[in-house]
Design a protein around this motif. Structure first.
Motif, PDB file in Angstrom:
ATOM      1  N   ASP A 234      62.423  -6.691  41.433  1.00  0.00           N
ATOM      2  CA  ASP A 234      62.169  -5.955  40.187  1.00  0.00           C
ATOM      3  C   ASP A 234      61.803  -4.507  40.530  1.00  0.00           C
ATOM      4  N   ALA A 235      62.701  -3.585  40.192  1.00  0.00           N
ATOM      5  CA  ALA A 235      62.479  -2.177  40.558  1.00  0.00           C
ATOM      6  C   ALA A 235      61.285  -1.588  39.813  1.00  0.00           C
ATOM      7  N   LEU A 236      61.024  -2.069  38.597  1.00  0.00           N
ATOM      8  CA  LEU A 236      59.898  -1.505  37.845  1.00  0.00           C
ATOM      9  C   LEU A 236      58.558  -2.011  38.376  1.00  0.00           C
ATOM     10  N   ALA A 237      58.504  -3.291  38.741  1.00  0.00           N
ATOM     11  CA  ALA A 237      57.264  -3.790  39.345  1.00  0.00           C
ATOM     12  C   ALA A 237      56.981  -3.011  40.634  1.00  0.00           C
ATOM     13  N   GLY A 238      58.049  -2.705  41.391  1.00  0.00           N
ATOM     14  CA  GLY A 238      57.895  -1.902  42.610  1.00  0.00           C
ATOM     15  C   GLY A 238      57.396  -0.495  42.300  1.00  0.00           C
ATOM     16  N   ALA A 239      57.989   0.128  41.285  1.00  0.00           N
ATOM     17  CA  ALA A 239      57.560   1.486  40.911  1.00  0.00           C
ATOM     18  C   ALA A 239      56.108   1.466  40.441  1.00  0.00           C
ATOM     19  N   ALA A 240      55.745   0.415  39.692  1.00  0.00           N
ATOM     20  CA  ALA A 240      54.359   0.310  39.206  1.00  0.00           C
ATOM     21  C   ALA A 240      53.391   0.239  40.376  1.00  0.00           C
ATOM     22  N   GLU A 241      53.762  -0.534  41.394  1.00  0.00           N
ATOM     23  CA  GLU A 241      52.885  -0.619  42.572  1.00  0.00           C
ATOM     24  C   GLU A 241      52.782   0.754  43.244  1.00  0.00           C
ATOM     25  N   CYS A 242      53.883   1.502  43.288  1.00  0.00           N
ATOM     26  CA  CYS A 242      53.847   2.863  43.869  1.00  0.00           C
ATOM     27  C   CYS A 242      52.915   3.772  43.064  1.00  0.00           C
ATOM     28  N   ILE A 243      52.999   3.699  41.731  1.00  0.00           N
ATOM     29  CA  ILE A 243      52.185   4.566  40.876  1.00  0.00           C
ATOM     30  C   ILE A 243      50.700   4.266  41.077  1.00  0.00           C
ATOM     31  N   VAL A 244      50.381   2.978  41.140  1.00  0.00           N
ATOM     32  CA  VAL A 244      48.990   2.578  41.382  1.00  0.00           C
ATOM     33  C   VAL A 244      48.533   3.077  42.758  1.00  0.00           C
ATOM     34  N   ALA A 245      49.422   2.994  43.748  1.00  0.00           N
ATOM     35  CA  ALA A 245      49.062   3.427  45.106  1.00  0.00           C
ATOM     36  C   ALA A 245      48.857   4.941  45.176  1.00  0.00           C
ATOM     37  N   VAL A 246      49.713   5.701  44.495  1.00  0.00           N
ATOM     38  CA  VAL A 246      49.578   7.163  44.484  1.00  0.00           C
ATOM     39  C   VAL A 246      48.232   7.546  43.865  1.00  0.00           C
ATOM     40  N   GLU A 247      47.912   6.888  42.765  1.00  0.00           N
ATOM     41  CA  GLU A 247      46.641   7.180  42.091  1.00  0.00           C
ATOM     42  C   GLU A 247      45.454   6.860  43.004  1.00  0.00           C
ATOM     43  N   ALA A 248      45.502   5.694  43.628  1.00  0.00           N
ATOM     44  CA  ALA A 248      44.386   5.289  44.492  1.00  0.00           C
ATOM     45  C   ALA A 248      44.247   6.241  45.678  1.00  0.00           C
ATOM     46  N   PHE A 249      45.381   6.629  46.258  1.00  0.00           N
ATOM     47  CA  PHE A 249      45.367   7.533  47.408  1.00  0.00           C
ATOM     48  C   PHE A 249      44.738   8.874  47.025  1.00  0.00           C
ATOM     49  N   CYS A 250      45.133   9.428  45.881  1.00  0.00           N
ATOM     50  CA  CYS A 250      44.620  10.738  45.474  1.00  0.00           C
ATOM     51  C   CYS A 250      43.155  10.639  45.046  1.00  0.00           C
ATOM     52  N   LYS A 251      42.785   9.525  44.390  1.00  0.00           N
ATOM     53  CA  LYS A 251      41.395   9.342  43.979  1.00  0.00           C
ATOM     54  C   LYS A 251      40.457   9.280  45.182  1.00  0.00           C
ATOM     55  N   ALA A 252      40.951   8.725  46.287  1.00  0.00           N
ATOM     56  CA  ALA A 252      40.119   8.564  47.477  1.00  0.00           C
ATOM     57  C   ALA A 252      39.947   9.882  48.234  1.00  0.00           C
ATOM     58  N   ASP A 253      40.733  10.880  47.857  1.00  0.00           N
ATOM     59  CA  ASP A 253      40.694  12.172  48.550  1.00  0.00           C
ATOM     60  C   ASP A 253      39.519  12.990  48.024  1.00  0.00           C
ATOM     61  N   ASP A 254      38.861  13.748  48.931  1.00  0.00           N
ATOM     62  CA  ASP A 254      37.726  14.561  48.473  1.00  0.00           C
ATOM     63  C   ASP A 254      37.987  16.053  48.639  1.00  0.00           C
ATOM     64  N   ALA A 255      39.288  16.426  48.754  1.00  0.00           N
ATOM     65  CA  ALA A 255      39.613  17.839  48.958  1.00  0.00           C
ATOM     66  C   ALA A 255      40.582  18.342  47.893  1.00  0.00           C
ATOM     67  N   GLY A 256      40.418  17.830  46.663  1.00  0.00           N
ATOM     68  CA  GLY A 256      41.141  18.405  45.534  1.00  0.00           C
ATOM     69  C   GLY A 256      42.572  17.940  45.365  1.00  0.00           C
TER      70      GLY A 256
END
Lengths: 421, 421
Positions: A234-256
């Motif tokens: 399922d390409a959309l389930a895959g994209a959803a996992e990517c979107i969640v991962a991008v958000e988590a990665f950026c949220k964990a960053d402390d340099a803007g």
């Protein structure tokens, strides 16, 4: 109180629009010209010489304690997006004029000139190419853009002629590094940080660089009822996992670091069909280029790993990249002094949005002052600045101007005076 | 070998289409009528009486060892989606005719009649209402659908008249429970399970019920550069978390639950704007209604929790619901015997897709036999069945017919014979 006149002029300029229903003041339109004339009249009222340059920038000059001195250049843009707010751009021009008017009323002349530029096109709505006004001044205008057509099929070249400008003379708008001590822009924040910090103004550290990517995931379309979960790609389930991962990665960053998926398309796009293909965009920004580049590489790595684990094929490409424009440390320090002297807490923040400083960096050190805007809302009729904050911004800018200590980049350049007339 | 003739007829019927470029045989179209005539000619060749009923179903009857006996009804549909495969629907009709032709060649008469119905509209492409043919036979046809218009603006009522049918007589297509011993349909699987099991056929346990939902998440749109991650209310990141959660929830289920997000829209939809609103669809199916309803409630609970944690407002509504149609245990058992007697492993699986049995359940016990299709691909020109599998399906169906033991639901109904002519 400078705020009263500033807000009055913001409201006045905000009525100059393509239609009365929504604010749209597009590059080289009749209302663009009316706005330019109004801004020039305000410049002249403030004791400045004013003219329209070869690209349509409104340029005003207030001489220093002797004629022809290099200038401190202030400015922002007077074009808008469609269905715009009144503050994005005009606040920087109108506040700068209010500061010069105050100096002029008091008969103050400084050991440098002050120039104010109302940049003709920062938003890039009409010809899909941004920073046209500031690139012309920085001498980096790409003449091939003259052949770009607007949605009505008119080339920029023909639109310039209709406006009363000579496309052959764009080069004459360019300024030399030695003519400027610095470029300083006041602008609304267009984000919610100052509101959250309960501060009227903030000192910008850098205009964040940006990388934009386009990702395409391909799996296998299938019937929503007949393909068991374990057999899906399922390409959309895959994209959803990517979107969640991008958000988590950026949220964990402390340099803007910020990362955004703004566009997503799932195909074929039916309630009862598992999406076989999904495309989405990524917009990644950070105040430091090295940090952004590392983050982009890590995010792409995450997306590749998700695609591989899910047996999705992946195509991911960089579609756009802007370097970070750092604000000059000496200018930042002077800005911070002005903020503190006006009694406000000094708070530094990056600019996530692009500004004319991204072009001006090629001929001058750059600094920016952000003014709080309600809810961080911009590019929207609900865009709003409190009068007290407009006043605070003006007082900080005026103090910066009066205490300004030029750096070492400039020399006296006779051309400055001629150009400004 | 029955498979040869079946595949030959599949190919012949597959040429009867709106355009030669792609297969589309839409309800009440000229090619729909040509296909009906061809199927009736095959029925007659197999020793059956054949006629077109009041809704356009092709009906054939092969008498039992004396006239007027209740029937074992076989069938499937002869309409298609657009850009269809050749097998979805026609395989069930053509295989049933091949079985009767074989009985007829051998002079076999059984203690029940056999009827074959080619249902006129199962896909619902033209009037957005499915199962029109089987609902007419089950006596559950909704007459208000007659006023529905196709994309050209023609009502179903007028299309029926143009086709040569009388809309006032649809009621005459209805059959009584006592006229049928059972309804048995052979159909391609339209999924990848039999291929994965390495089996040519499978016994269907139930036609899975489905719940469709529409979800809308609203957060706050914002500039992709200016809103720090911690201050975002990103509706797309929220939707992505929901999609990942739906997938994980269904994957963890061991009772055939499937959940699909097939449509997603993120607004405003620009690379540099955080999506403020996202809508998406959910399609949830399971072979048992109670299980599906519980799963829907749990999934909605997860989505509500995600929305709440992210400060997104949520609107979620059921847009469509279909009950599960269980296959009758006694028929399933007879089907399993036939599969085993032909030397294949007996494998049971639910049908995730809808079929005419969903309407026929109102007047008869229902059973289905699935035939493997390549890659699970359907509703696509790449839809394919191996000739050996078509043959296997026919042999199982023929054995089921010859060994068929009617249940207790039926009585002899004189009307059956009249209706079938």
């Amino acid at each position: 109180m400078l705020g009263d006149e500033i807000v009055s002029r913001i409201n006045q300029l905000g009525t100059i629009s393509e239609t009365p229903e929504h604010l749209a003041r597009i590059f080289l339109s009749p209302e663009h010209r009316i706005a330019a004339d109004l801004i020039m009249s305000w410049m002249k009222d403030a004791g400045m010489a004013a003219h329209l340059d070869a690209i349509g920038n409104v340029c005003g000059r207030y001489e220093g304690d002797r004629p022809g001195l290099p200038c401190l250049m202030l400015g922002s843009h007077y074009d808008t997006v469609r269905d715009a707010g009144k503050w994005d751009g005009p606040l920087g021009i109108i506040t700068a004029i209010a500061c010069v008017a105050d100096l002029n009323r008091r008969g103050v002349r400084l050991p440098f000139a002050i120039e104010i530029v109302g940049f003709a096109d920062e938003e890039g709505v009409r010809f899909s190419s941004t920073l046209l006004g500031s690139r012309a001044i920085a001498g980096t205008f790409d003449e091939s853009v003259l052949n770009t057509r607007d949605s009505a099929g008119l080339t920029m070249r023909d639109a310039m002629v209709a406006f009363g400008l000579d496309p052959a003379k764009i080069g004459a708008a360019a300024r030399a590094r030695g003519e400027l001590h610095a470029y300083v822009e006041l602008h609304i924040e267009q984000g919610p940080v100052l509101e959250q910090q309960n501060l009227p103004v903030g000192v910008v550290t850098a205009i964040a660089g940006a990388t934009r990517l386009a990702a395409n995931l391909s799996g296998m379309a299938g019937h929503a009822g007949t393909v068991p979960m374990a057999l899906r790609r399922d390409a959309l389930a895959g994209a959803a996992e990517c979107i969640v991962a991008v958000e988590a990665f950026c949220k964990a960053d402390d340099a803007g670091l910020v990362g955004t998926v703004g566009i997503i398309n799932a195909m074929p796009g039916a309630t009862n069909v598992i999406p076989g293909r999904v495309s989405f965009t990524l917009d990644i920004r950070a105040p430091a280029d090295a940090h952004r580049k590392l983050a982009v590489a890590e995010i792409v790595g995450w997306i590749e790993a998700i695609a591989k684990r899910r047996e999705l094929s992946l195509q991911i490409d960089v579609t756009h990249e802007n370097r970070t424009v750092p604000c000059a440390p000496s200018l930042k320090a002077q800005m911070a002094e002005a903020v503190a002297a006006e009694g406000y807490g000094v708070f530094e923040l990056p600019s996530g949005a692009g500004h004319d400083g991204m072009a001006m960096i090629d001929i001058a050190d750059v600094a920016m002052l952000f003014v709080r805007c309600r809810g961080g809302i911009s590019h929207n009729p609900a865009e709003h600045v409190e009068i007290a904050d407009a006043d605070a911004g003006a007082r900080v800018l005026l103090r910066l101007i009066e205490n300004f200590r030029p750096g070492s980049q400039t020399r006296e350049a006779g051309g400055g005076q001629d150009r400004a007339r």
